[in-house]
Design an enzyme around this catalytic site. Sequence first.
Site, PDB file in Angstrom:
ATOM      1  N   ASP A  31      -1.972  -7.881   0.473  1.00 44.77           N
ATOM      2  CA  ASP A  31      -1.806  -6.661   1.277  1.00 44.77           C
ATOM      3  C   ASP A  31      -2.150  -6.853   2.744  1.00 44.77           C
ATOM      4  O   ASP A  31      -2.632  -5.944   3.410  1.00 44.77           O
ATOM      5  CB  ASP A  31      -2.646  -5.502   0.688  1.00 44.77           C
ATOM      6  CG  ASP A  31      -2.286  -5.243  -0.759  1.00 44.77           C
ATOM      7  OD1 ASP A  31      -1.111  -5.427  -1.124  1.00 44.77           O
ATOM      8  OD2 ASP A  31      -3.182  -4.860  -1.535  1.00 44.77           O
TER       9      ASP A  31
ATOM     10  N   GLY B  59       3.595  -5.267  -3.751  1.00 44.68           N
ATOM     11  CA  GLY B  59       4.017  -4.063  -3.035  1.00 44.68           C
ATOM     12  C   GLY B  59       4.036  -4.382  -1.557  1.00 44.68           C
ATOM     13  O   GLY B  59       2.987  -4.538  -0.951  1.00 44.68           O
TER      14      GLY B  59
ATOM     15  N   THR C 119       5.138  -3.110   2.090  1.00 44.07           N
ATOM     16  CA  THR C 119       5.551  -1.885   2.785  1.00 44.07           C
ATOM     17  C   THR C 119       6.208  -2.224   4.115  1.00 44.07           C
ATOM     18  O   THR C 119       5.644  -2.988   4.906  1.00 44.07           O
ATOM     19  CB  THR C 119       4.319  -0.995   3.064  1.00 44.07           C
ATOM     20  OG1 THR C 119       3.535  -0.941   1.874  1.00 44.07           O
ATOM     21  CG2 THR C 119       4.725   0.400   3.490  1.00 44.07           C
TER      22      THR C 119
ATOM     23  N   THR D  68      -0.256   0.133  -7.129  1.00 38.42           N
ATOM     24  CA  THR D  68      -1.025   0.865  -8.146  1.00 38.42           C
ATOM     25  C   THR D  68      -1.686   2.127  -7.584  1.00 38.42           C
ATOM     26  O   THR D  68      -2.198   2.933  -8.358  1.00 38.42           O
ATOM     27  CB  THR D  68      -2.148  -0.034  -8.708  1.00 38.42           C
ATOM     28  OG1 THR D  68      -2.974  -0.438  -7.613  1.00 38.42           O
ATOM     29  CG2 THR D  68      -1.589  -1.263  -9.401  1.00 38.42           C
ATOM     30  N   GLY D  69      -1.728   2.285  -6.264  1.00 39.47           N
ATOM     31  CA  GLY D  69      -2.385   3.446  -5.667  1.00 39.47           C
ATOM     32  C   GLY D  69      -3.905   3.360  -5.714  1.00 39.47           C
ATOM     33  O   GLY D  69      -4.594   4.292  -5.310  1.00 39.47           O
TER      34      GLY D  69
HETATM   35  P1  GDP Z   1       1.733  -6.607   1.982  1.00 38.13           P
HETATM   36  O1  GDP Z   1       1.605  -6.529   0.492  1.00 38.13           O
HETATM   37  O2  GDP Z   1       1.014  -7.799   2.538  1.00 38.13           O
HETATM   38  O3  GDP Z   1       3.153  -6.541   2.462  1.00 38.13           O
HETATM   39  O4  GDP Z   1       0.979  -5.326   2.566  1.00 38.13           O
HETATM   40  P2  GDP Z   1       1.038  -3.817   1.990  1.00 38.13           P
HETATM   41  O5  GDP Z   1       2.339  -3.207   2.313  1.00 38.13           O
HETATM   42  O6  GDP Z   1       0.595  -3.773   0.576  1.00 38.13           O
HETATM   43  O7  GDP Z   1      -0.150  -3.158   2.811  1.00 38.13           O
HETATM   44  C1  GDP Z   1      -0.134  -3.127   4.212  1.00 38.13           C
HETATM   45  C2  GDP Z   1      -0.293  -1.659   4.675  1.00 38.13           C
HETATM   46  O8  GDP Z   1      -0.608  -1.614   6.064  1.00 38.13           O
HETATM   47  C3  GDP Z   1       0.992  -0.860   4.522  1.00 38.13           C
HETATM   48  O9  GDP Z   1       0.664   0.485   4.289  1.00 38.13           O
HETATM   49  C4  GDP Z   1       1.658  -1.018   5.903  1.00 38.13           C
HETATM   50  O10 GDP Z   1       2.542   0.043   6.210  1.00 38.13           O
HETATM   51  C5  GDP Z   1       0.444  -0.977   6.798  1.00 38.13           C
HETATM   52  N1  GDP Z   1       0.560  -1.771   8.040  1.00 38.13           N
HETATM   53  C6  GDP Z   1       1.207  -2.937   8.217  1.00 38.13           C
HETATM   54  N2  GDP Z   1       0.956  -3.450   9.442  1.00 38.13           N
HETATM   55  C7  GDP Z   1       0.139  -2.563  10.053  1.00 38.13           C
HETATM   56  C8  GDP Z   1      -0.500  -2.546  11.333  1.00 38.13           C
HETATM   57  O11 GDP Z   1      -0.396  -3.461  12.144  1.00 38.13           O
HETATM   58  N3  GDP Z   1      -1.283  -1.438  11.598  1.00 38.13           N
HETATM   59  C9  GDP Z   1      -1.462  -0.428  10.699  1.00 38.13           C
HETATM   60  N4  GDP Z   1      -2.260   0.583  11.039  1.00 38.13           N
HETATM   61  N5  GDP Z   1      -0.885  -0.433   9.494  1.00 38.13           N
HETATM   62  C10 GDP Z   1      -0.100  -1.492   9.168  1.00 38.13           C
HETATM   63  P1  IMO Z   2       1.004  -8.126  -2.483  1.00 35.68           P
HETATM   64  O1  IMO Z   2       2.191  -9.032  -2.516  1.00 35.68           O
HETATM   65  C1  IMO Z   2      -3.113  -7.316  -3.659  1.00 35.68           C
HETATM   66  C2  IMO Z   2      -4.379  -8.727  -7.609  1.00 35.68           C
HETATM   67  C3  IMO Z   2      -4.684  -7.634  -8.621  1.00 35.68           C
HETATM   68  C4  IMO Z   2      -5.732  -8.324  -9.472  1.00 35.68           C
HETATM   69  C5  IMO Z   2      -5.234  -9.782  -9.500  1.00 35.68           C
HETATM   70  C6  IMO Z   2      -4.431 -10.119 -10.746  1.00 35.68           C
HETATM   71  O2  IMO Z   2       1.364  -6.691  -2.343  1.00 35.68           O
HETATM   72  O3  IMO Z   2       0.007  -8.584  -1.464  1.00 35.68           O
HETATM   73  P2  IMO Z   2      -1.970  -9.492 -11.550  1.00 35.68           P
HETATM   74  O4  IMO Z   2      -1.366  -8.135 -11.819  1.00 35.68           O
HETATM   75  O5  IMO Z   2      -1.246 -10.276 -10.522  1.00 35.68           O
HETATM   76  O6  IMO Z   2      -2.222 -10.271 -12.790  1.00 35.68           O
HETATM   77  O7  IMO Z   2      -3.430  -9.139 -10.960  1.00 35.68           O
HETATM   78  O8  IMO Z   2      -4.419  -9.937  -8.353  1.00 35.68           O
HETATM   79  N1  IMO Z   2      -3.032  -8.635  -6.986  1.00 35.68           N
HETATM   80  C7  IMO Z   2      -2.812  -8.181  -5.745  1.00 35.68           C
HETATM   81  N2  IMO Z   2      -3.659  -7.676  -4.839  1.00 35.68           N
HETATM   82  N3  IMO Z   2      -1.802  -7.469  -3.353  1.00 35.68           N
HETATM   83  C8  IMO Z   2      -0.945  -7.991  -4.249  1.00 35.68           C
HETATM   84  O9  IMO Z   2       0.349  -8.252  -3.953  1.00 35.68           O
HETATM   85  C9  IMO Z   2      -1.435  -8.355  -5.527  1.00 35.68           C
HETATM   86  N4  IMO Z   2      -0.864  -8.878  -6.635  1.00 35.68           N
HETATM   87  C10 IMO Z   2      -1.868  -9.050  -7.520  1.00 35.68           C
HETATM   88  O10 IMO Z   2      -5.185  -6.474  -8.011  1.00 35.68           O
HETATM   89  O11 IMO Z   2      -6.960  -8.319  -8.797  1.00 35.68           O
HETATM   90 MG    MG Z   3       0.923  -5.209  -1.010  1.00 38.54          MG
END
Ligand code: GDP
Ligand code: IMO
Ligand code: MG
Length: 446
Positions: free
Chosen positions: A13, A40, A42, A298-299
């Site tokens: 994330d 996930g 975004t 997962t929220g």
């Molecule tokens: P990923 O799984 O690495 O692609 O990241 P996620 O989408 O799970 O989580 C990143 C969150 O931060 C999302 O809600 C994005 O919309 C938000 N986001 C991404 N870049 C920035 C940033 O530079 N600033 C802020 N405030 N939010 C960001």
């Molecule tokens: P993105 O691509 C954050 C974490 C889970 C758990 C562990 C194992 O959005 O960054 P799994 O379901 O893969 O067997 O879970 O890994 N996990 C993540 N945490 N971002 C993810 O993906 C993740 N994918 C798995 O929370 O701790």
């Molecule tokens: Mg993510």
Amino acid sequence: MSVRIVLGAQFGDEAKGKIADFLAASARHVVRSAGGPNTGHTIVLPEGPVVLHQLACGVLRHGVTGISGPGMVLQPFKLEEEIQGLKDRGLLRGEIVLSDRAHVLLPIHEVEDAWQDDLRARQRPEASLGTTKSGIGPAYADRASRFGIRLAELSRPAVLRERLELLYATKTHLAGLPSIDELAARLSEVGGRLAPFIRPTEPLLWDAIARGENVLLEGAQSALLDLDFGTYPYVTSSHPTSAGALVGSGIPPTELDSVVGVAKSYCTRVGAGPFPTEEAGERGEYLRRVGGERGATTGRPRRCGWLDLVLLRYVARLNGLTSLAITKVDVLGGLPEVPVAVAYRMPDGSTLRDGPPTHADELAAAEPVYEQRPGWPEFHERLKERIRREGAAALPAELRRYLAFIEDEVGVPVEYVGYGAHRDETVWLGPPGTRRRPVAIAAWNG
Ligand code: GDP
Ligand code: IMO
Ligand code: MG
């Protein structure tokens, strides 16, 4: 021509999706090589936020191919919903390609994932991993045990049936599974609908590279969740490293040009496992609220803490990072000071700088040694406007010093900075080679 990897340099994330989408503007193919519905990513488009789970972000751009590659485990029913969701919103602009070698993640894997994590929790509450319950572990385990089913088999009913019968024979410990007849029928139907997207992806990529087209490998999860190099057993079941991205896409290492590690200016983790710089109290709550730190899949609320340079140095070395993208710097804007962990003090009195101990419980016992860095101003709209107009020169001086500090400590240049969630809120600092510090991954190792 270039082959470039973008990967998560923390616990997931980090805003990989947003950085991959930014780089996809100059790519012809974007490839996911590992993971599945646990992901996930975004991306905030002018039309609103999109969360991609099993598709590569290339599908959001005209003229770009989004490839779900051979190293993935794909849940076909959820995948179909994801495709339909994009179509309904008019956001499916690129081409979707699904590798015929990717494995099928079945609803029985989801049941098994929940069963396994319950089993761990019953044994000992701390043993629960807090997986995303999307079936990742069991799907990869079946792949490795040679009980798996690949996308290619969905269009071969007799083989599919045989493979399901064999797989079911290994699942006698699970209750409430659909009958083989029912699952085989549903899989053949969904396989028929997905068939136009399913094809061999390795020759497609080899030809693209031979034609000089840009290929971007979009990492999912993160290096610290890697099955071998992460905080085992609190990891995922794939290899979200640069080496894993190549294995999972079929691109030879000799074609690779650069590896971008994405890290937040602080750090988050979702699920169980050691997190030395975690702030469990008010300060963590502040980061969670201002950073909107809730899982995109997962929220769940994300655990929050500070940037950890011990882990980042390890990740830089493990993946051969050629540059960093530091994201969400706007979230820390307005803080008087920003703590950064530069080393760990271990219970035996020793100090660690270059990487974590092997055991998760030892990492959990590490006490971070913090350096307080001066904070930078809030990212109000006027500042963002100036950055959009003038580029990196408009970044606050204190923030630039923070970025320079990271570069010096990790030995990898910062190439991109994310200062907001929107697609256009990423700024390029210029080519890494032309700035103050050349790529020197081994420099910090003495
Ligand atoms: P990923 O799984 O690495 O692609 O990241 P996620 O989408 O799970 O989580 C990143 C969150 O931060 C999302 O809600 C994005 O919309 C938000 N986001 C991404 N870049 C920035 C940033 O530079 N600033 C802020 N405030 N939010 C960001
Ligand atoms: P993105 O691509 C954050 C974490 C889970 C758990 C562990 C194992 O959005 O960054 P799994 O379901 O893969 O067997 O879970 O890994 N996990 C993540 N945490 N971002 C993810 O993906 C993740 N994918 C798995 O929370 O701790
Ligand atoms: Mg993510």
